[in-house]
Design an enzyme around this catalytic site. Structure first.
Site, PDB file in Angstrom:
ATOM      1  N   LYS A 201      -9.817   0.425  -2.306  1.00 42.67           N
ATOM      2  CA  LYS A 201     -10.005   0.021  -0.903  1.00 42.67           C
ATOM      3  C   LYS A 201     -11.415   0.370  -0.443  1.00 42.67           C
ATOM      4  CE  LYS A 201      -7.710   0.548   3.604  1.00 42.67           C
ATOM      5  NZ  LYS A 201      -6.604   1.247   4.321  1.00 42.67           N
TER       6      LYS A 201
ATOM      7  N   CYS B 255      -4.455  -3.480   3.908  1.00 46.10           N
ATOM      8  CA  CYS B 255      -4.082  -3.042   5.257  1.00 46.10           C
ATOM      9  C   CYS B 255      -5.216  -3.165   6.276  1.00 46.10           C
ATOM     10  CB  CYS B 255      -3.551  -1.617   5.183  1.00 46.10           C
ATOM     11  SG  CYS B 255      -2.646  -1.082   6.661  1.00 46.10           S
TER      12      CYS B 255
ATOM     13  N   GLU C  78       0.842  -1.192   0.000  1.00 45.94           N
ATOM     14  CA  GLU C  78       0.000   0.000   0.000  1.00 45.94           C
ATOM     15  C   GLU C  78       0.880   1.246   0.000  1.00 45.94           C
ATOM     16  OE1 GLU C  78      -3.610   1.641   2.855  1.00 45.94           O
ATOM     17  OE2 GLU C  78      -1.848   0.726   3.780  1.00 45.94           O
TER      18      GLU C  78
END
Length: 538
Positions: A355, A407, A296
């Protein structure tokens, strides 16, 4: 004459001595449970990574059960809050590494409210037959609530995430994090109940009630036996072949929030590490990877809008001769997205994943006007909110289907499960932990990925900008990992799997059933209390 004076004098001498003792006893009666609640919360924290003391969760909940059993809901509320603070304050200290203690303390204080409500519920059901079952289900209900509210939830600190090294881990494949967490909490409460019954039996000399003793024993034995029985669900064998994967950790120029000020350096570092790996492949020192995974924020410069960033990525992809999943920050239609970009060495960008579970106060700022009025510096840290993606992300990379879980998303059951349900044969968790220095955060997140590997029986790769990056087998074992704040790469042939575990198939069903158990126990206890008060009134 002297005989009648004696009994009058003796009480006058005893009264002033008895009062201080009584006062001290009252204080001890209040302070001891409060101290025990807070310290058992600290004990639960110690059971979490980076330590491998997973078993400490059992005595932590045993003490918590001792503190709560037989008390009223108001006492349970306060003691539960102390337990929550003892657990969450040290667990979440990393959230204040760069922004100071106020956000950290506020977060822990808010999250501890959920634990306080659980404490009130456990105290309420603690007089029921088989109370450890109802109490453990209430804990999972509290976790379910924390995972959904406020601000889309914050599941950090789920009991399951502290069990990556424990004997209960295979239960993740059976029913996901709710079943794994339920088993641990049930075993802890059951452990206390067994000890309580034995001690009371010895004091009174009376025989234990068979049914009560059996339930207490089963609260300990059943979770352990179920964990061993679930080991058959855990496998690291390839089902649809293998893939040779490369995980790149390029490192960052500086620690903390300020690393973003050198976004081009971060991109260059990851390209440079990829090109270094390409040289080793060409020299025959390392096997040629089928695909490459960057973390990321490895390209916070939008490669769709900046030709120089695009050229750097294309050069790295050409050098390694394999597709790369690049973590980028991109702007589309005036909105920011935290995006994974599939970059082919010949075709360029061919697919993207936005995301979906973005981080409050990190990627978007709830209550911006209110927070700005309190401290304008906090609003400047998140100048523009990120937007959410809507669809699962599964990249086809050299024939392998790679599910992307960016994440923070790894903490959410649904975010990981959706990728596997959408066909992922391998999971990648690209992350950026550079903003949290050398704190325990990266190890806590790594443990989550280990639990997810077992939960869905998939290889999990964890490419992180600054570490710890790792490759995790479907049985939860780490086969390779990097250090922190060093450039490095990991290359390994890993199994690809297509079958689904019961946890994947069942989805939210186990959690829903445990919520019904919690509601049933709470309803039973409240109803019994109401009937008791009515009978007392008559």
């Amino acid at each position: 004459m002297t005989v009648t004076a004696t009994p009058v004098d003796e009480p006058e001498q005893l009264e002033p001595q008895a009062a201080p003792v009584s006062r001290a006893s009252r204080w001890a009666g209040r302070l001891l449970p409060a101290a025990a609640a807070a310290l058992s919360g600290v004990l639960l924290y110690i059971s979490f990574p980076p330590r491998t003391l997973w078993w400490l969760a059992l005595p932590a909940f045993a003490v918590f059960g001792w503190v709560l059993r037989g008390r009223g809901w108001k006492a349970g509320l306060g003691l539960g809050y102390l337990f929550g603070l003892g657990f969450l304050l040290p667990l979440l200290v990393w959230t204040g590494v760069e922004v100071g203690p106020v956000p950290w303390i506020a977060l822990a204080a808010i999250e501890a409210v959920f634990v306080a409500l659980v404490g009130a519920g456990v105290a309420t059901v603690s007089r029921l037959p088989g109370w450890p079952v109802w109490a453990a289900a209430l804990w999972i209900a509290g976790e379910a609530a924390r995972a959904r509210a406020p601000f889309e939830g914050f599941p950090w600190g789920k009991i399951a995430f502290g069990q990556a090294d424990g004997v209960f881990l295979p239960l993740a494949a059976l029913g996901g994090t709710p079943v794994l967490g339920f088993a641990v909490v049930l075993c802890g409460f059951g452990l206390y109940e067994v000890v309580r019954l034995v001690v009371e039996g010895r004091r009174s000399g009376a025989a234990l009630h068979r049914a009560t003793a059996a339930v207490a024993a089963l609260s300990v034995v059943v979770p352990v036996l179920s964990a061993f029985a679930s080991r058959g669900l855990v496998s690291d064998k390839a089902e649809v072949g293998t893939a040779t994967v490369a995980v790149i950790q390029g490192n960052v120029p500086r620690l903390g929030l300020d690393f973003n000020s050198q976004r081009r350096a971060v991109l260059d570092y990851h390209a440079k590490e990829t090109e270094r790996l390409a040289a080793e492949v060409k020299a025959g020192k390392v096997e040629q990877p089928d695909f490459v995974l960057w973390p990321e924020n490895s390209s916070d410069i939008d490669p769709f809008a900046n030709d120089d960033a695009r050229a750097v990525i294309e050069q790295a992809a050409t050098a390694i001769g394999a597709p790369i999943s690049v973590g980028g920050v991109v702007e589309r239609d005036g909105k920011l997205y935290n995006q994974q970009i599939l970059w082919d060495p010949e075709k360029g960008p061919t697919d993207t994943y936005d995301k979906r579970q973005i981080q409050p106060f990190g990627e978007y700022l709830p209550l911006r006007s209110v927070i700005g009025a309190i401290n304008s510096e906090w609003t400047s840290m998140v100048r523009k909110d990120f937007s959410r993606g809507t669809d699962p992300g599964v990249f086809t990379m050299d024939g392998a289907k790679v599910g992307l879980v960016t994440c923070y998303e790894a903490a959410f059951d649904w975010a990981v499960r959706s990728e596997v349900s959408d066909g992922a044969q391998l999971i990648s968790v690209p992350s950026n932990n550079a903003t949290f220095d050398r704190s325990e955060m990266t190890y806590q997140q790594l443990a989550m990925s280990r639990v997810r590997a077992v939960e869905h029986s998939r290889t999990v790769t964890v490419p992180v900008t600054s570490g710890v990056s790792a490759i995790i087998m479907p049985d939860g074992k780490i086969t390779q990992k990097t250090g922190m704040f060093v450039p490095d790469s990991l290359v390994q042939e890993v199994p690809l799997r297509s079958s689904q575990t019961p946890a994947t198939k069942f989805g939210v069903l186990p959690e829903t059933l445990l919520l019904l158990v919690a509601a049933g126990g709470l309803g039973w206890a409240i109803g019994a209390g109401v009937r008791g008060r009515r009978a007392g009134g008559v």
